[in-house]
Design a protein around this motif. Structure first.
Motif, PDB file in Angstrom:
ATOM      1  N   GLN A   1      49.188  31.199  49.584  1.00 50.45           N
ATOM      2  CA  GLN A   1      48.203  30.839  48.554  1.00 50.45           C
ATOM      3  C   GLN A   1      47.808  32.036  47.697  1.00 50.45           C
ATOM      4  O   GLN A   1      47.853  31.973  46.467  1.00 50.45           O
ATOM      5  CB  GLN A   1      46.970  30.249  49.216  1.00 50.45           C
ATOM      6  N   ALA A   2      47.442  33.134  48.357  1.00 50.50           N
ATOM      7  CA  ALA A   2      46.933  34.283  47.612  1.00 50.50           C
ATOM      8  C   ALA A   2      47.986  34.815  46.642  1.00 50.50           C
ATOM      9  O   ALA A   2      47.662  35.282  45.546  1.00 50.50           O
ATOM     10  CB  ALA A   2      46.497  35.373  48.580  1.00 50.50           C
ATOM     11  N   ASN A   3      49.255  34.718  47.027  1.00 52.23           N
ATOM     12  CA  ASN A   3      50.309  35.232  46.166  1.00 52.23           C
ATOM     13  C   ASN A   3      50.524  34.354  44.940  1.00 52.23           C
ATOM     14  O   ASN A   3      50.812  34.846  43.849  1.00 52.23           O
ATOM     15  CB  ASN A   3      51.627  35.335  46.930  1.00 52.23           C
TER      16      ASN A   3
ATOM     17  N   PRO B   1      30.042  35.052  44.826  1.00 60.89           N
ATOM     18  CA  PRO B   1      31.096  34.517  43.969  1.00 60.89           C
ATOM     19  C   PRO B   1      30.529  33.617  42.869  1.00 60.89           C
ATOM     20  O   PRO B   1      31.250  33.261  41.939  1.00 60.89           O
ATOM     21  CB  PRO B   1      31.971  33.714  44.934  1.00 60.89           C
TER      22      PRO B   1
ATOM     23  N   ILE C   1      48.198  32.512  43.567  1.00 59.62           N
ATOM     24  CA  ILE C   1      47.036  32.732  42.711  1.00 59.62           C
ATOM     25  C   ILE C   1      47.207  34.035  41.935  1.00 59.62           C
ATOM     26  O   ILE C   1      46.902  34.117  40.736  1.00 59.62           O
ATOM     27  CB  ILE C   1      45.743  32.753  43.558  1.00 59.62           C
ATOM     28  N   ALA C   2      47.744  35.056  42.618  1.00 58.01           N
ATOM     29  CA  ALA C   2      47.946  36.338  41.942  1.00 58.01           C
ATOM     30  C   ALA C   2      48.960  36.195  40.805  1.00 58.01           C
ATOM     31  O   ALA C   2      48.763  36.721  39.704  1.00 58.01           O
ATOM     32  CB  ALA C   2      48.421  37.383  42.949  1.00 58.01           C
TER      33      ALA C   2
ATOM     34  N   GLY D   1      28.314  34.196  38.167  1.00 55.95           N
ATOM     35  CA  GLY D   1      28.631  33.796  36.797  1.00 55.95           C
ATOM     36  C   GLY D   1      27.997  32.479  36.366  1.00 55.95           C
ATOM     37  O   GLY D   1      27.817  32.231  35.178  1.00 55.95           O
TER      38      GLY D   1
ATOM     39  N   GLY E   1      43.896  37.848  36.036  1.00 56.39           N
ATOM     40  CA  GLY E   1      43.054  37.514  37.179  1.00 56.39           C
ATOM     41  C   GLY E   1      42.292  36.219  36.995  1.00 56.39           C
ATOM     42  O   GLY E   1      41.508  35.849  37.862  1.00 56.39           O
ATOM     43  N   GLY E   2      42.500  35.516  35.891  1.00 54.72           N
ATOM     44  CA  GLY E   2      41.782  34.277  35.645  1.00 54.72           C
ATOM     45  C   GLY E   2      42.475  33.090  36.306  1.00 54.72           C
ATOM     46  O   GLY E   2      43.512  33.235  36.957  1.00 54.72           O
ATOM     47  N   TRP E   3      41.858  31.907  36.138  1.00 51.14           N
ATOM     48  CA  TRP E   3      42.397  30.711  36.783  1.00 51.14           C
ATOM     49  C   TRP E   3      43.095  29.784  35.798  1.00 51.14           C
ATOM     50  O   TRP E   3      43.541  28.715  36.161  1.00 51.14           O
ATOM     51  CB  TRP E   3      41.284  29.962  37.506  1.00 51.14           C
TER      52      TRP E   3
END
Lengths: 538, 307
Positions: A402-404, A125, A406-407, A128, A448-450
């Motif tokens: 959480q994952a949702n 991960p 973030i998505a 980058g 898909g970015g933050w």
């Protein structure tokens, strides 16, 4: 180049025990509890707050931080030099450093380890982080087998050439992903290296019983005199935080890896018997409300400013039992570049209503607020919802896993507002640039970015690039000043409403000694494992 | 009998394929992207895509599923996304603790449930019966975590008779097994009581009593065997349920069983573990039922295996 010896010596003396105290003893064992099993101890892959610090004790990188501080010092490197053009770092390796398998560390290991982290097959991960090294694209795209920017003129010299000046590069050399691993062991264990870690660090892995416990034992060959101070650390996993606390109070446990359970926090802090076992410190964290600047009504800066005025941060901090300090800017107080004199947007619902009227929303507006579903985040989101309702913003709550969340944040027109709690940004390394690129810069405003506010100010991106090109140590101050200005400019545009900076509260047993800074180390969570010691018969 | 077992196992394969399909599709519907979960927040889009390709998650769902099924039939449950280990290894590492807790819990719930149920049936309508029924009702309705924490607090923290959670010795097993045993015992007590009352009403019991058989002989020789059938079926179910993990009790006591593994995986959206545990649990439920059906004819000779 400035010399590091003096600064290190100074910093170490600051850390030393109070005058008159005896030199801490070496030896003994400490028990740390965790709820979840440890995922992996592969430095190229491990990237959660639980294994982050464990990996730091098993492995070393070219650079490290003075314990308890954010100050960089050479670690596996003995010294380094930067070329005139600011593009080539030459690291001289320390001699006689040994991996846990007995082999001596050489320059080729450093090159191998960094290339391994970048190689796509590793699925790191952190690949980058090495993007400024020459040859990065060629290796990631498969056009090359190695990083052309890393050369090893002899066994104790590593030369790293960058394709652009990068003022954060030394931090990258202190990040876990760059840590030295021995090629022969990586090849021996393949995908299971993360369960059979071999490094140069203060501890080595002695036992790992899946789902039950891990044991670290002292590395007798560790190069740093007098470290680690403990002989063994036992990590017991699968322990509910509440049960772990009971065990600590009975003297069976030394550190609560998951912290003090929220339900017990006030009780502990008000208990004269236990209050002194808790060490409080800042951390590089900001909890914020992201407003999507591409969606109505937050495409209007007046609305975003109104939201900033509308949120009662003190009330929210009361919800979490005072475990935070209010935030008025993205950078936390412990981060260089934080501006203590900036006043920010005061809590002022009247002014907020005025701004809403000016923006053309005198009758209010309907929108949505996304938040993660673990306590206390739904309660915080409700408080924000009420504050916004008072100025006419009717936000429907979307409380998801959480994952949702973030998505949804990674989609351009999915989430108008996101409360970042539970997913909030904690810095990878203590430099302000780490709070910009992925979460506030144009680079993060991609699917898909933050960058959940999808804020992209090209002018600021240019200034950020300029700041990160200021590699001359003499310009360090100037660089931090520039970052400070960038973050205050961001606050003018108000893509975020910063809400609070979480504080850390580490609870330890009576037996553990060491300066407070070790227990709330900004880089090591929950504690700096190499530095703590058992107080003997005192 | 061997033909019967083979036929039942053959059916089980289809049931398992069905379960794996449903689980796989359900998990696929979670709007979370596992690749982003693995790649973390600092990954570049290229890294994300490269990981997606390597894991085969860029393929259409049916291809992914066929691939998974192919591996599954060879006993390969895949690799965990978060733990970076073979799912089969992770589940195997949790097996001893799971089996131990299962054995302890079933033993205690039978001991508590059957004795209470038989006694209540023999004292039907009297205060002892009423007291047992109230207690069993309370046990059945009590949440596991309340009972778990209560027992832990009283017997481990206050009295110090048992360790505060953890795994290892028989002493560690007592409290978690007792928590499950008390709650399960409530069910068994109620079931046993009604089955016994039903049997005690039968003509042959009246005959036995008329012939002058003692109370003990009537209860344990004449009635128990006939009343025990539903209990056997329920133990079969319990085996399946406990094999998929006693999530709450395992969390409270820090018991390293399959339930804890599943719970951690759910929280971290570690899909291979979630699917793997579901399949193992399904296997256990199928086998548990089969076992109960195999034992039944020995208890009640009127039941025969159908060819």
């Amino acid at each position: 180049m400035r010399t590091f010896l003096t600064t290190t010596a100074l910093a170490l003396s600051l850390l030393a025990a109070p005058a008159g105290a005896a030199e801490p003893t070496q030896g003994g064992e400490m028990i740390v509890t965790y709820k979840d099993d440890v995922s992996t101890l592969d430095p190229a892959i491990g990237y959660d707050w639980q294994n982050w610090s464990m990996i730091k004790s098993l492995f070393d990188g070219l650079m490290d931080y003075v314990p308890g501080t954010t100050e960089l010092v050479p670690d596996l490197a003995e010294s380094y030099e930067l070329s005139e053009d600011g593009l080539t770092y030459t690291f001289k390796l320390r001699k006689g450093v040994k991996f846990h398998n007995g082999r001596e560390l050489e320059a080729a290991d450093i090159k191998y380890s960094i290339e391994r982290a970048v190689r796509p097959e590793t699925q790191s991960p952190g690949a980058g982080f090495f993007a400024s090294i020459e040859g990065f694209e060629a290796l990631t795209s498969g056009a090359a087998e190695e990083l052309s920017g890393i050369t090893t003129p002899d066994d104790y010299t590593v030369k790293i050439t960058l394709s652009r000046p990068d003022a954060t590069f030394l931090h990258v050399m202190a990040i876990n992903f760059s840590f030295a691993v021995p090629r022969e062991e990586v090849e021996k264990y393949g995908q299971d290296f993360g369960k059979n870690p071999v490094g140069t660090g203060a501890f080595r892995l002695a036992e790992w019983t899946l789902g039950q416990r891990l044991v670290f034992e002292r590395n007798p060959d560790y190069y740093k005199e007098g470290r680690p101070r403990l002989d063994r650390i036992v990590f017991e996993v699968g322990q509910e935080p509440l049960v772990a606390l009971l065990r600590l109070q009975r003297g069976e446990v030394d550190i609560l890896g998951d912290g003090i359970p929220p339900a017990k926090f006030l009780e502990i802090m008000n208990d004269p018997e236990w209050r002194d076992n808790v060490v409080e410190g800042g951390q590089l964290h900001t909890g914020y409300l992201a407003m999507n600047v591409t969606m109505k009504p937050f495409d209007n800066v007046l609305v975003r400013r109104a939201v900033n005025h509308a949120i009662n941060k003190d009330r929210i901090i009361r919800i979490i039992n005072g475990r935070a300090v209010p935030a008025n800017q993205p950078l936390p107080p412990a981060m260089p570049g934080h501006d203590p004199n900036y006043e920010g947007y005061a809590f002022d619902p009247e002014k907020a209503k005025q701004l809403m009227a000016e923006a053309g929303y005198a009758d209010g507006v309907d929108t949505e607020l996304y938040a993660m579903n673990t306590d206390p985040n739904p309660r915080i989101a409700q408080a924000i919802q009420q504050d916004l309702a008072a100025i006419g913003i009717r936000a429907e709550l979307q409380v998801l896993a959480q994952a949702n969340v973030i998505a949804a944040g990674g989609e351009k027109d999915a989430a108008p507002m996101i409360w970042s709690g539970g997913m909030a940004w904690i810095a990878d390394f203590p430099d302000p640039s780490n709070f910009y690129g992925p979460i506030l810069g144009c680079g993060g405003a991609v699917p898909g970015g933050w960058n959940w506010s999808w804020y992209c100010n090209e002018e600021l991106d240019a200034l950020a690039a300029e700041a990160d090109a200021m590699v001359d140590p003499a310009k360090a101050e100037e660089r931090i000043d520039l970052w400070r200005r960038i973050f205050l400019r961001i606050m003018d545009d108000a893509p975020w409403a910063p809400v609070f900076h979480e504080q850390r509260f580490t609870m330890k047993s009576d037996r553990l000694g060491g300066p407070d800074a070790i227990f709330v180390d900004p880089v090591h969570i929950p504690v700096h494992y190499d530095e703590v010691y058992i107080e003997d018969g005192q | 009998m061997i033909g019967y077992i083979a036929r039942r196992l053959g059916q089980a394969v289809f049931i398992l394929i069905g379960i794996s399909l449903v689980t796989y599709v359900l998990v696929y519907l979670i709007p979370a992207d596992p690749v982003r979960q693995i790649a973390g927040r600092s990954a570049t889009p290229e890294t994300v895509e490269s990981i997606r390709r390597q894991l085969g998650l860029d393929l259409p769902l049916w291809q992914q599923y066929l691939r998974y099924l192919g591996d599954l039939l060879q006993g390969d449950l895949g690799r965990s996304y978060i733990q970076k280990t073979e799912v089969a290894t992770l589940i195997a590492s949790r097996l001893p603790a799971t089996l131990e807790l299962m054995a302890g819990a079933i033993l205690l719930e039978l001991l508590i449930g059957l004795s209470a149920g038989i006694y209540a049936a023999s004292r039907r309508g009297r205060p002892a019966d009423r007291a047992i029924m109230v207690a069993s009702f309370a046990a059945v309705s009590a949440p596991q975590f309340v009972v778990g924490i209560l027992l832990l607090y009283v017997f481990a923290v206050q009295l110090g008779w048992f360790p505060i959670g953890g795994y290892g010795t028989l002493w560690h097993l007592v409290l978690p097994a007792l928590t499950l045993g008390l709650l399960g015992g409530g069910w068994y007590a109620r079931m046993m009581r009604s089955a016994m009352i039903e049997v005690l009403r039968q003509d042959y019991i009246v005959t036995a009593r008329a012939k002058g058989a003692g109370r003990f002989r009537i209860l344990f020789v004449h009635a128990l065997r006939n009343a025990a059938l539903p209990v056997v079926a329920m133990v079969g179910l319990d085996i399946g349920i406990f094999m998929s993990g006693a999530v709450v009790v395992e969390s409270v006591y820090g018991w390293p069983g399959i339930g804890q593994l599943a719970w951690q995986a759910i929280q971290r959206v570690d899909i291979p573990i979630i699917v793997g545990v579901t399949i193992v649990a399904a296997v256990a439920i199928v086998l548990g039922n089969l076992l109960a059906d195999l034992v039944a004819p020995f208890i009640d000779p009127r039941i025969k295996f159908r060819r």
